[in-house]
Design an enzyme around this catalytic site. Structure first.
Site, short mmCIF file in Angstrom:
data_model
loop_
_atom_site.label_atom_id
_atom_site.label_comp_id
_atom_site.label_asym_id
_atom_site.label_seq_id
_atom_site.Cartn_x
_atom_site.Cartn_y
_atom_site.Cartn_z
N SER A 145 -40.10 54.09 13.11
CA SER A 145 -39.75 53.45 11.80
C SER A 145 -39.38 54.67 10.86
O SER A 145 -39.88 55.74 11.19
CB SER A 145 -41.09 52.66 11.05
OG SER A 145 -40.61 52.61 9.76
N TYR A 158 -49.51 52.61 6.99
CA TYR A 158 -48.34 52.57 8.23
C TYR A 158 -47.60 53.64 8.49
O TYR A 158 -47.14 54.09 9.32
CB TYR A 158 -47.52 51.47 7.63
CG TYR A 158 -46.15 50.99 8.57
CD1 TYR A 158 -46.57 50.29 9.87
CD2 TYR A 158 -45.02 50.92 8.06
CE1 TYR A 158 -45.56 50.06 10.58
CE2 TYR A 158 -43.92 50.58 8.66
CZ TYR A 158 -44.31 50.11 10.23
OH TYR A 158 -43.28 49.69 11.05
#
Length: 261
Positions: A145, A158
């Site tokens: 990501s 995250y």
């Protein structure tokens, strides 16, 4: 009439896709199957996998990447289904849980993100690396990501998990240098799927607000197209790291909204 001396048709390429029950994993499994790959799609939700199999003809197996016994069963199924030779493993299983600052961190959620994104990637890679080596034409594709690249407020858990995946990709590329195995990292920015923000925020209204005013966030199919391109490229071509964002997103904190892009 077929010549008796004609060369046999090449065997289709084979792939395992984790996280295949929804979103980018599902789209990637379907896209590779459409491209002629033999796909073993795996995820925890077997009912969703059954729908995918009915739609695309892929093979499926219920797998939890955080459980060693489950991953051992995956390795055995690869041995049985593909004669122990595998051309690609796609690490799509992952996810984000929560949006708290470090000072209010839900450490159970942090552990869950680490176990799925980081340890899960390592566990599945370790189990399937012999089959990738045996194929003589292997690829390890990790879906990380843009959260692995730049921190943002309330995203630290995250950020850390995806940065861990990024480092696995970098280390693997060094460790496997000289072997016929590519290591590819795909790092999407804003992608609108049916579950990602809903799972993270736990509320449909809050999830919808993430995309307010963004006319064209990326879709799961956009990401699957890039993944398929990377895997279908000639084996000597390695896309080390591909960052993909919608046009409206210049950075994690810079998104054009309500501008008709």
């Amino acid at each position: 009439m077929t010549s008796p001396h004609a060369a046999p048709a090449p065997k289709p390429l084979t792939a395992v896709v984790t996280g295949a029950s929804s979103g980018i994993g599902r789209a990637s499994a379907a896209r590779l199957a459409a491209d002629g790959w033999r796909v073993l799609a795996v995820a925890r939700r077997e009912d969703r996998l059954a729908e995918l199999a009915a739609d695309t003809g892929v093979e499926t197996l219920g797998v939890d990447v955080t459980d060693q016994g489950s991953v051992d069963a995956l390795s055995a199924r690869v041995q049985e289904l593909f004669d122990g030779e595998l051309n690609a493993v796609l690490h799509i299983a992952g996810g984000a849980f929560g949006l708290e600052p470090v000072g209010a961190a839900d450490l159970d959620a942090w552990q869950r993100m680490y176990d799925t994104n980081v340890a899960g990637t390592a566990r599945v890679t370790k189990a399937l690396l012999p089959a990738l080596r045996a194929s003589g034409r292997g690829s390890i594709l990790i879906l990380s990501s843009t959260a692995a690249q730049v921190a943002y407020e309330n995203g630290s858990g995250y950020n850390a998990a995806k940065a861990g995946q990024h480092m696995i990709a970098d280390a693997l590329r060094l460790e496997l240098n000289g072997e016929p195995i590519r290591v590819i990292e795909i790092a999407p920015g804003m992608v609108r799927t049916e579950e990602f923000s809903l799972v993270r925020l736990g509320d449909a209204e809050a999830a919808a607000k993430v995309y307010d005013g963004v006319e064209h966030p990326l879709t799961a199919q956009d990401c699957a197209d890039v993944i398929a391109y990377a895997l279908n490229a000639p084996q000597h071509v390695n896309l080390d790291l591909v960052t993909i964002r919608p046009l409206a997103q210049a950075a994690a904190h810079k998104v054009a909204r309500n501008r008709g892009l």
